[in-house]
Design a protein around this motif. Structure first.
Motif, short mmCIF file in Angstrom:
data_model
loop_
_atom_site.label_atom_id
_atom_site.label_comp_id
_atom_site.label_asym_id
_atom_site.label_seq_id
_atom_site.Cartn_x
_atom_site.Cartn_y
_atom_site.Cartn_z
N ALA A 31 86.18 11.08 64.98
CA ALA A 31 86.72 11.56 66.24
C ALA A 31 85.91 12.73 66.75
N ALA A 32 85.55 13.64 65.82
CA ALA A 32 84.85 14.86 66.23
C ALA A 32 83.44 14.58 66.68
N TYR A 33 82.78 13.62 66.04
CA TYR A 33 81.37 13.42 66.32
C TYR A 33 81.02 12.02 66.82
N PRO A 168 77.11 15.94 76.42
CA PRO A 168 75.99 14.99 76.46
C PRO A 168 75.01 15.25 75.33
N LEU A 169 74.36 14.22 74.85
CA LEU A 169 73.34 14.27 73.80
C LEU A 169 73.92 14.56 72.43
N THR A 225 77.85 21.43 65.54
CA THR A 225 77.75 19.99 65.70
C THR A 225 77.21 19.39 64.41
N LEU A 226 77.65 18.18 64.08
CA LEU A 226 77.21 17.51 62.87
C LEU A 226 75.78 17.02 63.03
#
Length: 282
Positions: A31-33, A168-169, A225-226
């Motif tokens: 969900a997070a990434y 984004p990205l 961010t992962l």
């Protein structure tokens, strides 16, 4: 400082209720990434290994810059005048006296739950001193070279994560706030090669501050961010406070240095860090 510390504690401890978190319905790694709907309480590779057990221990490191944001290092306006104000000195801020600093951090964190971590770190910070005009003498500019700024210390903190946000990205990032308290050792500060430009007086050096331990505090905000399994990267900024360094009067009262008494009554230092962080969870 009391206002800063209270603000840091309030932000860090109230983040859960402020963002509507703390009810066990945060999204997991997918969900997070990746945008899928898994709950941290069910499966969360972002905070857990294998999606079942919370990864309690993390190792963290950071590298970035430190921008002076407030506080005077030299208080020339308080210095004693000489020969009916033949010499005058200026107040100089940390921004006036030093270049932008470089700060490196290494430490770890322990997860109390999927959204809150206790952190601890050691750090070192350095900044080059400048050769600048510190006042005037006999109508000529009076210049001096400020010694380099060196500081190292230890900090502990409390970090509160919020719900992941889509970008984004990067697909998603996870914002957080953190409050920290600690202690720092700051090296001595001197003003070397004080000379009158165009004058015949012999250059002198004057001590300003002793090496001393001072309290520190910080309020930070950031995002992570992962990057790959078990490893995240992020960026953070905020406001740092450093307590008052002890004045060094050992050269005040010596020949050539007597008229500099009072120029080293600087107060607290404030700075804005910009740090790239990495975190690996076990």
């Amino acid at each position: 400082m009391r206002i800063l510390l209270c603000s840091v504690a309030t932000i860090a401890l109230s983040g859960c209720s402020w963002m509507g978190l703390g009810h066990g319905n945060h999204h997991g790694r997918n969900a997070a990434y990746m945008g899928k709907q898994n709950s941290y309480s069910q499966s969360n590779d972002d905070c857990c290994v294998g999606g079942k057990t919370l990864s309690r221990w993390n190792i963290e490191g950071g590298l970035g810059t430190s921008l002076p944001a407030g506080g005077d290092v030299l208080t020339g306006a308080q210095a004693h005048p000489q020969f009916n104000n033949v010499r005058t000195l200026k107040n100089l801020s940390y921004n006036d006296a030093f270049d932008k600093g470089i700060r490196a951090e290494l430490g770890g964190s322990y997860a109390l739950n999927p959204n809150r971590k206790v952190t601890g770190q050691i750090y070192q910070e350095k900044a080059n001193g400048k050769d600048i005009v510190i006042g005037s003498q006999n109508g000529n500019a009076l210049r001096g070279s400020i010694s380099d700024y060196k500081e190292y210390g230890v900090e502990v903190g409390l970090r509160q994560y919020f719900q992941p946000k889509a970008l984004p990205l990067l697909k998603t990032v996870r914002p957080y706030v953190e409050g920290k308290l600690g202690a720092a050792h700051v090296d001595d500060i001197r003003v070397d090669n004080i000379r009158e430009i165009g004058g015949a007086a012999t250059p002198i050096s004057v001590n300003a501050y002793e090496s001393s331990w001072v309290p520190t505090a910080a309020g930070l905000v950031g995002v992570e961010t992962l990057v790959f399994d078990r490893f995240t990267m992020g960026i953070e900024t905020g406001l740092r406070f450093r307590g008052v360094q002890k004045s060094d009067n050992s050269t005040i009262g010596t020949p050539g240095g007597a008229q500099y008494g009072g120029f080293n009554n600087g107060g607290s230092k404030y700075s804005v860090p910009i740090t790239i962080r990495g975190r690996y969870r076990f």
